[in-house]
Structure formats: structure tokens, C-alpha cells
Design an enzyme around this catalytic site. Sequence first.
Site, PDB file in Angstrom:
ATOM      1  N   VAL A 174       4.646  -0.731   3.861  1.00 41.48           N
ATOM      2  CA  VAL A 174       2.835  -1.034   4.486  1.00 41.48           C
ATOM      3  C   VAL A 174       2.643  -2.259   3.572  1.00 41.48           C
ATOM      4  CG1 VAL A 174       0.643  -0.533   5.242  1.00 41.48           C
ATOM      5  CG2 VAL A 174       2.540   1.163   5.695  1.00 41.48           C
ATOM      6  N   ASP A 212       2.632  15.319  11.577  1.00 42.23           N
ATOM      7  CA  ASP A 212       2.360  14.667  10.311  1.00 42.23           C
ATOM      8  C   ASP A 212       1.023  14.667   9.656  1.00 42.23           C
ATOM      9  OD1 ASP A 212       3.505  14.075   8.236  1.00 42.23           O
ATOM     10  OD2 ASP A 212       3.550  12.191   8.382  1.00 42.23           O
ATOM     11  N   PHE A 249      10.559   4.765   6.158  1.00 43.92           N
ATOM     12  CA  PHE A 249      11.141   4.196   7.499  1.00 43.92           C
ATOM     13  C   PHE A 249      10.205   3.323   7.814  1.00 43.92           C
ATOM     14  CE2 PHE A 249      11.265   9.155   7.470  1.00 43.92           C
ATOM     15  CZ  PHE A 249      12.862   8.642   8.948  1.00 43.92           C
ATOM     16  N   GLY A 250      10.282   2.226   6.490  1.00 44.25           N
ATOM     17  CA  GLY A 250       8.880   0.989   6.764  1.00 44.25           C
ATOM     18  C   GLY A 250       8.310   1.131   5.164  1.00 44.25           C
ATOM     19  N   LEU A 290       0.836  -1.297  -0.158  1.00 48.11           N
ATOM     20  CA  LEU A 290       0.187  -0.142  -0.268  1.00 48.11           C
ATOM     21  C   LEU A 290       1.079   1.308  -0.010  1.00 48.11           C
ATOM     22  CD1 LEU A 290      -2.562  -0.949   2.592  1.00 48.11           C
ATOM     23  CD2 LEU A 290      -2.990  -1.183   0.108  1.00 48.11           C
ATOM     24  N   GLY A 291       2.112   0.623   0.632  1.00 47.18           N
ATOM     25  CA  GLY A 291       3.316   2.244   0.547  1.00 47.18           C
ATOM     26  C   GLY A 291       4.206   2.103   0.611  1.00 47.18           C
ATOM     27  N   GLU A 292       5.349   2.701   0.610  1.00 49.22           N
ATOM     28  CA  GLU A 292       6.550   2.719   1.226  1.00 49.22           C
ATOM     29  C   GLU A 292       7.606   4.004   1.439  1.00 49.22           C
ATOM     30  OE1 GLU A 292       9.333  -0.459  -1.027  1.00 49.22           O
ATOM     31  OE2 GLU A 292      10.083  -0.066   1.263  1.00 49.22           O
TER      32      GLU A 292
HETATM   33  P1  ADP Z   1       3.840   5.948   5.960  1.00 51.16           P
HETATM   34  O1  ADP Z   1       4.869   5.410   6.844  1.00 51.16           O
HETATM   35  O2  ADP Z   1       4.863   5.063   4.427  1.00 51.16           O
HETATM   36  O3  ADP Z   1       3.600   6.945   5.542  1.00 51.16           O
HETATM   37  P2  ADP Z   1       1.084   5.039   6.624  1.00 51.16           P
HETATM   38  O4  ADP Z   1       1.242   4.861   8.081  1.00 51.16           O
HETATM   39  O5  ADP Z   1       0.939   6.393   6.202  1.00 51.16           O
HETATM   40  O6  ADP Z   1       2.940   4.508   6.739  1.00 51.16           O
HETATM   41  O7  ADP Z   1       0.474   4.378   5.556  1.00 51.16           O
HETATM   42  C1  ADP Z   1       0.986   4.070   4.673  1.00 51.16           C
HETATM   43  C2  ADP Z   1      -0.173   4.377   3.816  1.00 51.16           C
HETATM   44  O8  ADP Z   1      -1.221   2.828   3.893  1.00 51.16           O
HETATM   45  C3  ADP Z   1      -1.593   5.218   3.817  1.00 51.16           C
HETATM   46  O9  ADP Z   1      -1.524   6.122   2.676  1.00 51.16           O
HETATM   47  C4  ADP Z   1      -2.939   4.383   3.502  1.00 51.16           C
HETATM   48  O10 ADP Z   1      -3.172   4.327   2.155  1.00 51.16           O
HETATM   49  C5  ADP Z   1      -2.942   3.583   3.447  1.00 51.16           C
HETATM   50  N1  ADP Z   1      -3.140   2.225   5.356  1.00 51.16           N
HETATM   51  C6  ADP Z   1      -2.268   2.600   6.591  1.00 51.16           C
HETATM   52  N2  ADP Z   1      -2.659   2.605   7.497  1.00 51.16           N
HETATM   53  C7  ADP Z   1      -4.053   1.554   7.156  1.00 51.16           C
HETATM   54  C8  ADP Z   1      -5.181   0.994   7.125  1.00 51.16           C
HETATM   55  N3  ADP Z   1      -5.462   1.106   8.691  1.00 51.16           N
HETATM   56  N4  ADP Z   1      -6.715   0.915   6.391  1.00 51.16           N
HETATM   57  C9  ADP Z   1      -5.843   0.804   5.504  1.00 51.16           C
HETATM   58  N5  ADP Z   1      -5.457   1.698   4.652  1.00 51.16           N
HETATM   59  C10 ADP Z   1      -4.453   1.719   5.358  1.00 51.16           C
END
Ligand code: ADP
Length: 352
Positions: free
Chosen positions: A36, A167, A33-34, A28-30
Site C-alpha cells: 500500500v 478481519d 498479498f500486496g 504505508l504498509g506491506e
Molecule cells: P493490508 O492488506 O496491507 O493490511 P490495508 O488495506 O490494511 O492493507 O492498508 C495498509 C495500511 O495502509 C493501513 O494500515 C493504513 O495505515 C494505510 N491505509 C490504507 N487505506 C488507507 C486510506 N484510505 N487512507 C489512509 N491510510 C490508509
Amino acid sequence: WDMFVLAFVERLFRPTYRKDDFVLGKKLGEGAFGAVYRVSLAKKPGSKEGDLVLKKATEYGAVEIWMNERVRRACASSCADFVYGFLERSSKKGGEYWLIWRFEGEATLADLMLNKDFPYNVETMILGEVQDLPKGLDRENRIIQTIMRQLLFALDGLHSTGIVHRDIKPQNIIFSEGSRAFKIIDLGAAADLRVGINYIPKEFLLDPRYAAPEQYIMSTQTPSAPSAPVATALSPVLWQMNLPDRFDIYSVGLIFLQMAFPSLRTDSSLIQFNRQLKRCGYDLAEWRKTVEHRASPELRRGFELLDLDGGIGWELLTSMVRYKARQRTSAKAALAHPYFDREGLLALSFMQ
Ligand code: ADP
Ligand code: MG
């Protein structure tokens, strides 16, 4: 002590997980620092596919677990539903932290705002039905109002708990399909002032597009990294003195601005706006003066939206986006602003 015992008991009865329990799905994302991922439980009958989210965090993972545990107990509805966090030792040198949440929904506020149809694309999501109003400023304003109320409600929960997010941006706001409301995510840069966790601001964690001008949340005169008991004793005072919560308010103010002005929704236009605002001494009224006379019809429409009901939206916006943290409204005070109260609106227009 009560809180400690409660937390311990709660932790004891909650299911615990480890690496092999999860099947990785789509990324979903990178970030720096990690990463997802959408994940599901490996061998749990009845668990839906991809109904969880996993963040593998290298740095700041421990802080993020702490913050999520605290939110779970103190203001659960403010943030994405946290399931579990643990240190996964085998994966990398020194290990990496794994954090698990419930999958809240497909879209962040950033995704939704980039849609040409915004805010209409959000209308049925948050209101459950289409409003009985013709398309136009009034209807758009009511949708934006509802989004703002939800954001401020979530933020007030965090701030009342003693947590500053640091943030806040559309990318860190997820639409929860289950609760039909926006929730805050990504507590990796958050600070818990009541117990001194992540007390020293890490300015390099801040996103310059949405960061308030002070950059540092705490004044440079505050003692650095006190031990936990000292911080607990001191922090209510420090909170009063430095109003670190107002850093988040500035960021929410910028989101409000972007919702009102479609032309400020791209990164480049927001960066340009920030430059203009800085040149105006962070005075929104001044900025308005410099741009309004040569404003595009689109920009003018944004001012029109904020000017509805005697300019109550503009009033709220300018009470959030201010140079001095001390002069910015709090989340709680903003929720009581007449912008959110149709009856109050009338009262205010009588007063003027
Ligand atoms: P990063 O540190 O990479 O910014 P985030 O916690 O913001 O990590 O999560 C990255 C992306 O993953 C978010 O922008 C969102 O699209 C998705 N995401 C994170 N947590 C959830 C969740 N609980 N449910 C659905 N999507 C999520
Ligand atoms: Mg994020």
C-alpha cells in the site's frame, strides 16, 4: 436489474485511471498479498500531493474491488472512500490489481491505541473539543463510548449490506480526518453472502489475534461455492442460521477490551489473554474471577471503567465476546444498548 443499471451508469460517468496516472509516494504498509502506497495524480492541476492511497494486490484483488464497489453504493460512510480499481496487466505475470482510495488520514486505531495518552489523544479528533470534565475514568469512558459507537455504526452498515469483514482489528480501522470518524479498511478477506462472492471462508486469511473461536464463518455443513443465483436465493436464510456477522462482533469486542485495559494492547498480551480466555471456556465472567483477585492496579482500573453506571460497559462487552456466535449481540442491537445512552443508563440503574 435496477441496481445493475445504476451501477453501470455510475461507472460510466466516473473517471477511469491507469497506471501512468499515479505518482508513487511513501509506502504505508506491506502484507502477504500486496503493498500500500500514498500516491497522487500525475498531471492533474490542483490535486494535492499524496491525497490518494494505492494498494497493489496480487491475490484477492478482484474480491477487494468487488467489495469496495458494493460498499460505495450501499454503505459508503462505513469504509474508506473508494475511488477506482483496475487490473494492471503489464506489471506482473497475470497482472496485479490496483485499488485507489482517498487518503483518509495518518492514523489507524492501532497507532492511536499505542500512544500512552490514549484515549485522550483521540478526544479532540472525534469530539471536536476537550470535554468539560476532569481527567479520569468518566471522561475516558465517554471517549471510548464514542469510538465504539462509530465502529459499530460502520459495522452495522457492512452487515446490513450483507458483507462480513472477517478481519476487524485496530490496524484495519482508519481515522478519517475529513469525517472526524473511524472507518473500516481492508476488505480483502471480506465475504458478500448475498451474492456468493468469496463464499468459502479462507481461514488462513484470518488474524488469530482477533478471530472468534469458530474460525470458520459458515458452518461446515453449508454448501460450498454455490453459483451466484442460488446464493442470492439462499443467503438470507443462511445468514439467519449461521449469523456470520457475529464473527466481526467478537473482534470488535476484543477491541473494546483493549481500549478498557491498556495492559492488553500489545500483541503478546492479547495473545496471552486469548489463551487465558480459552482456558476459561471463553467465559469472560470466569476470566474476570481468575484474574481480578491478583490484578494489577492497571487491570483493576479497566474493570472499574467497565463497571461505571451499574456495569453497563461490562454488560456490553460480555454480550460481544461469547463462545457461541448465536449468543453474541448484533451490531444493530449493540448500538441500541443502554451503554450508548446516558438517559437509558439511569433507567437501567433504577431497574436493578
Ligand atoms: P493490508 O492488506 O496491507 O493490511 P490495508 O488495506 O490494511 O492493507 O492498508 C495498509 C495500511 O495502509 C493501513 O494500515 C493504513 O495505515 C494505510 N491505509 C490504507 N487505506 C488507507 C486510506 N484510505 N487512507 C489512509 N491510510 C490508509
Ligand atoms: Mg490491513
